[in-house]
Scaffold this motif. Structure first.
Motif, PDB file in Angstrom:
ATOM      1  N   GLU A  27     -22.135 -36.195  31.251  1.00  0.00           N
ATOM      2  CA  GLU A  27     -22.860 -37.329  30.253  1.00  0.00           C
ATOM      3  C   GLU A  27     -23.945 -37.754  30.987  1.00  0.00           C
ATOM      4  O   GLU A  27     -24.127 -37.840  32.178  1.00  0.00           O
ATOM      5  N   PRO A  28     -25.120 -37.747  29.985  1.00  0.00           N
ATOM      6  CA  PRO A  28     -26.411 -38.340  30.577  1.00  0.00           C
ATOM      7  C   PRO A  28     -26.573 -39.834  31.305  1.00  0.00           C
ATOM      8  O   PRO A  28     -27.451 -39.882  31.887  1.00  0.00           O
ATOM      9  N   TYR A  29     -25.627 -40.328  30.823  1.00  0.00           N
ATOM     10  CA  TYR A  29     -25.677 -41.988  31.107  1.00  0.00           C
ATOM     11  C   TYR A  29     -24.297 -42.358  31.751  1.00  0.00           C
ATOM     12  O   TYR A  29     -23.237 -42.006  31.331  1.00  0.00           O
ATOM     13  N   ASP A  30     -24.334 -43.141  32.993  1.00  0.00           N
ATOM     14  CA  ASP A  30     -23.063 -43.621  33.569  1.00  0.00           C
ATOM     15  C   ASP A  30     -23.226 -45.137  33.472  1.00  0.00           C
ATOM     16  O   ASP A  30     -24.331 -45.653  33.999  1.00  0.00           O
ATOM     17  N   HIS A  31     -22.274 -45.479  32.885  1.00  0.00           N
ATOM     18  CA  HIS A  31     -22.030 -47.219  32.618  1.00  0.00           C
ATOM     19  C   HIS A  31     -21.942 -48.019  33.840  1.00  0.00           C
ATOM     20  O   HIS A  31     -22.195 -49.155  33.961  1.00  0.00           O
ATOM     21  N   ARG A  32     -21.634 -47.362  34.976  1.00  0.00           N
ATOM     22  CA  ARG A  32     -21.342 -47.939  36.136  1.00  0.00           C
ATOM     23  C   ARG A  32     -22.524 -48.904  36.795  1.00  0.00           C
ATOM     24  O   ARG A  32     -23.624 -48.241  36.476  1.00  0.00           O
ATOM     25  N   VAL A  74     -16.227 -37.736  37.479  1.00  0.00           N
ATOM     26  CA  VAL A  74     -15.016 -37.184  37.884  1.00  0.00           C
ATOM     27  C   VAL A  74     -13.798 -38.576  38.163  1.00  0.00           C
ATOM     28  O   VAL A  74     -14.416 -39.306  39.012  1.00  0.00           O
ATOM     29  N   TRP A  75     -12.685 -38.423  37.582  1.00  0.00           N
ATOM     30  CA  TRP A  75     -11.706 -39.464  37.446  1.00  0.00           C
ATOM     31  C   TRP A  75     -10.814 -39.147  38.223  1.00  0.00           C
ATOM     32  O   TRP A  75     -10.133 -38.086  37.933  1.00  0.00           O
ATOM     33  N   VAL A  76     -10.102 -39.764  39.168  1.00  0.00           N
ATOM     34  CA  VAL A  76      -8.815 -39.283  39.950  1.00  0.00           C
ATOM     35  C   VAL A  76      -7.804 -40.267  40.000  1.00  0.00           C
ATOM     36  O   VAL A  76      -8.370 -41.476  40.013  1.00  0.00           O
ATOM     37  N   GLU A  77      -6.752 -40.093  39.732  1.00  0.00           N
ATOM     38  CA  GLU A  77      -5.325 -40.907  39.766  1.00  0.00           C
ATOM     39  C   GLU A  77      -4.470 -40.243  40.596  1.00  0.00           C
ATOM     40  O   GLU A  77      -3.823 -39.292  40.182  1.00  0.00           O
ATOM     41  N   LEU A  78      -3.907 -41.152  41.585  1.00  0.00           N
ATOM     42  CA  LEU A  78      -2.952 -40.684  42.306  1.00  0.00           C
ATOM     43  C   LEU A  78      -1.705 -41.585  42.180  1.00  0.00           C
ATOM     44  O   LEU A  78      -1.901 -43.126  42.395  1.00  0.00           O
ATOM     45  N   LYS A  79      -0.361 -41.172  42.028  1.00  0.00           N
ATOM     46  CA  LYS A  79       0.711 -42.061  41.799  1.00  0.00           C
ATOM     47  C   LYS A  79       1.737 -41.647  42.838  1.00  0.00           C
ATOM     48  O   LYS A  79       2.000 -40.333  43.189  1.00  0.00           O
ATOM     49  N   THR A 119     -21.228 -32.004  46.320  1.00  0.00           N
ATOM     50  CA  THR A 119     -21.001 -32.931  47.279  1.00  0.00           C
ATOM     51  C   THR A 119     -20.144 -34.306  46.155  1.00  0.00           C
ATOM     52  O   THR A 119     -21.115 -34.824  45.311  1.00  0.00           O
ATOM     53  N   VAL A 120     -19.283 -34.715  46.878  1.00  0.00           N
ATOM     54  CA  VAL A 120     -18.666 -35.813  46.082  1.00  0.00           C
ATOM     55  C   VAL A 120     -19.233 -37.082  46.777  1.00  0.00           C
ATOM     56  O   VAL A 120     -19.657 -37.347  47.706  1.00  0.00           O
ATOM     57  N   GLU A 121     -19.464 -38.031  45.719  1.00  0.00           N
ATOM     58  CA  GLU A 121     -20.029 -39.493  45.847  1.00  0.00           C
ATOM     59  C   GLU A 121     -19.051 -40.266  47.189  1.00  0.00           C
ATOM     60  O   GLU A 121     -17.887 -40.117  46.650  1.00  0.00           O
ATOM     61  N   THR A 159      -6.867 -45.181  41.899  1.00  0.00           N
ATOM     62  CA  THR A 159      -7.557 -44.611  40.606  1.00  0.00           C
ATOM     63  C   THR A 159      -9.135 -45.092  41.146  1.00  0.00           C
ATOM     64  O   THR A 159      -9.361 -46.146  41.597  1.00  0.00           O
ATOM     65  N   ASP A 160      -9.760 -43.832  40.865  1.00  0.00           N
ATOM     66  CA  ASP A 160     -11.361 -44.004  40.955  1.00  0.00           C
ATOM     67  C   ASP A 160     -12.119 -43.174  40.200  1.00  0.00           C
ATOM     68  O   ASP A 160     -11.676 -42.175  39.708  1.00  0.00           O
ATOM     69  N   GLU A 161     -13.463 -43.386  40.114  1.00  0.00           N
ATOM     70  CA  GLU A 161     -14.421 -42.673  39.543  1.00  0.00           C
ATOM     71  C   GLU A 161     -15.303 -42.245  40.745  1.00  0.00           C
ATOM     72  O   GLU A 161     -15.907 -43.102  40.864  1.00  0.00           O
ATOM     73  N   VAL A 162     -15.852 -40.943  40.651  1.00  0.00           N
ATOM     74  CA  VAL A 162     -17.011 -40.873  41.360  1.00  0.00           C
ATOM     75  C   VAL A 162     -18.110 -39.844  40.429  1.00  0.00           C
ATOM     76  O   VAL A 162     -17.572 -39.196  39.405  1.00  0.00           O
ATOM     77  N   ARG A 163     -18.997 -39.817  40.799  1.00  0.00           N
ATOM     78  CA  ARG A 163     -20.129 -39.019  39.871  1.00  0.00           C
ATOM     79  C   ARG A 163     -21.039 -38.381  40.888  1.00  0.00           C
ATOM     80  O   ARG A 163     -21.342 -38.590  42.135  1.00  0.00           O
ATOM     81  N   MET A 164     -21.587 -37.094  40.457  1.00  0.00           N
ATOM     82  CA  MET A 164     -22.537 -35.952  41.134  1.00  0.00           C
ATOM     83  C   MET A 164     -23.648 -35.892  40.052  1.00  0.00           C
ATOM     84  O   MET A 164     -23.416 -35.673  38.834  1.00  0.00           O
ATOM     85  N   ASP A 165     -24.647 -35.715  40.479  1.00  0.00           N
ATOM     86  CA  ASP A 165     -25.854 -35.383  39.893  1.00  0.00           C
ATOM     87  C   ASP A 165     -25.971 -33.783  39.900  1.00  0.00           C
ATOM     88  O   ASP A 165     -26.104 -33.145  40.954  1.00  0.00           O
ATOM     89  N   VAL A 166     -25.743 -33.132  38.559  1.00  0.00           N
ATOM     90  CA  VAL A 166     -26.035 -31.663  38.485  1.00  0.00           C
ATOM     91  C   VAL A 166     -26.803 -31.269  37.294  1.00  0.00           C
ATOM     92  O   VAL A 166     -27.312 -32.008  36.549  1.00  0.00           O
TER      93      VAL A 166
END
Length: 348
Positions: free
Chosen positions: A228-233, A248-253, A280-282, A301-308
């Motif tokens: 996505e061009p825009y990140d709401h965070r 990228v969203w990760v959920e671990l249970k 490289t992960v944020e 649960t978490d979200e990380v973003r990378m510039d590509v």
């Protein structure tokens, strides 16, 4: 002669009494003057017909993080039909039309009413958002557009005859424009929002062991990603020109008999690559959370973003092996997986 005589009598009867004295028309029968605001520009209901409608090109569309619209057809008229005037009467603050108005409204000398029907962009879902603001640019002047820009509605404006009219839509601090008469989009358009955003998701289950636990635990991992061009965070951030955000969203249970707490180090835990190159992960350290029900399950649960670079990512390979500062019943602990296989995620 007989027919002509009756015609004269009929006209006379409407204008005067038998003795020639004027007859007053009841006040309720006299239509009140109707006019519209000089700077009229509103988004009205989709039930309004576009007069002398001309189809606009399929590429006459703009979109952003909170909207996407296509200009389907355009037309002009020298007056508003009674049905439109009645609808405008329900929108007094935006149009200036009295609530009880019912008659037609003339545009006036040198002016015309411009009608543009807005439609959905094929394949793109868009919910109307009050955050999105629009304005019309007519010559050197701009005026706000009242209402929410959304598919299924009609934009109506009072403009000089034949004058160029541009719709400018602002969303998350970025303007995008489109010519209402021709459908030509401006150079500020973000093409990525005129098609479904690439997205993919993978869920898999593993077995792990938590320090101090009497038995092994089931581990469920879900990793999803989008471009996505825009990140709401963080109050929102646009990607640099020619780039996009890989979100990228990760959920671990996991389940545990003891009490788990602590954080997971996402930069150490998530290994990502695209096109054979490491991404490289944020840095991020989400907390281990315990929902109220069921009591034995914990989640991260978490979200990380990378510039590509835009267009550089279609398939991701990743491996997730949780590492961080965990505790069980207040004592340092680790979560070790029996295996940590590499996974593949395709963005579609």
């Amino acid at each position: 002669m007989r027919g002509g005589f009756w015609a004269v009598v009929a006209v006379c009867g409407l204008l005067a009494g038998c003795g020639g004295a004027p007859v007053k028309v009841p006040a309720s029968a006299v239509p009140s003057p109707v006019s519209v605001a000089e700077d009229l520009a509103v988004v009205a209901g989709g039930g309004i017909a576009v007069p002398a409608a001309k189809q606009l090109p399929a590429k006459a569309a703009i979109g952003g993080p909170d909207y996407a619209v296509r200009l389907a057809e355009v037309g002009t008229a020298d007056h508003l039909e009674p049905a439109v005037v009645t609808q405008f009467g329900r929108m007094q603050s935006a149009t200036g039309v009295p609530r009880d108005a019912s008659g037609p409204v003339a545009a006036g000398t040198g002016k015309e009413f411009l009608f543009v029907r807005l439609a959905a962009v094929p394949g793109v879902k868009s919910e109307p958002s009050p955050k999105v603001k629009a304005r019309l640019r007519v010559g050197e002047r701009a005026r706000p557009v009242e209402g929410i820009v959304s598919p299924g509605s009609v934009l109506v404006a009072l403009v000089p005859v034949g004058a160029p009219v541009t719709l400018v839509v602002a969303d998350e601090g970025k303007d995008q424009s489109v010519d209402l008469r021709t459908g030509a989009v401006g150079p500020d358009a973000v093409a990525a929002y005129l098609k479904p955003r690439p997205y993919g998701e993978v869920t898999y289950k593993l077995i792990g062991q938590i320090t101090g636990e009497p038995a092994r635990t089931n581990v469920e991992i879900t990793v999803s990603a989008a471009l996505e061009p825009y990140d709401h965070r963080l109050n929102g951030t646009w990607a640099p020109a020619g780039h996009t955000w890989l979100r990228v969203w990760v959920e671990l249970k996991v389940s545990a008999f003891g009490t788990l707490a602590g954080t997971i180090d996402m930069r150490q835990s998530l290994q990502l690559s695209a096109g054979g190159k490491t991404v490289t992960v944020e840095a991020s350290t989400p907390k281990v959370e315990r929902p109220s029900v069921p009591m034995s399950d914990y989640t991260v649960t978490d979200e990380v973003r990378m510039d590509v670079v835009e267009g550089s990512v279609q398939t991701l390979t990743f491996r997730f092996e949780p590492k961080g500062a965990l505790t069980r019943d207040g004592k340092p602990a680790t979560l070790k997986l029996e295996t940590s296989p590499q996974q593949r995620l395709t963005l579609k």
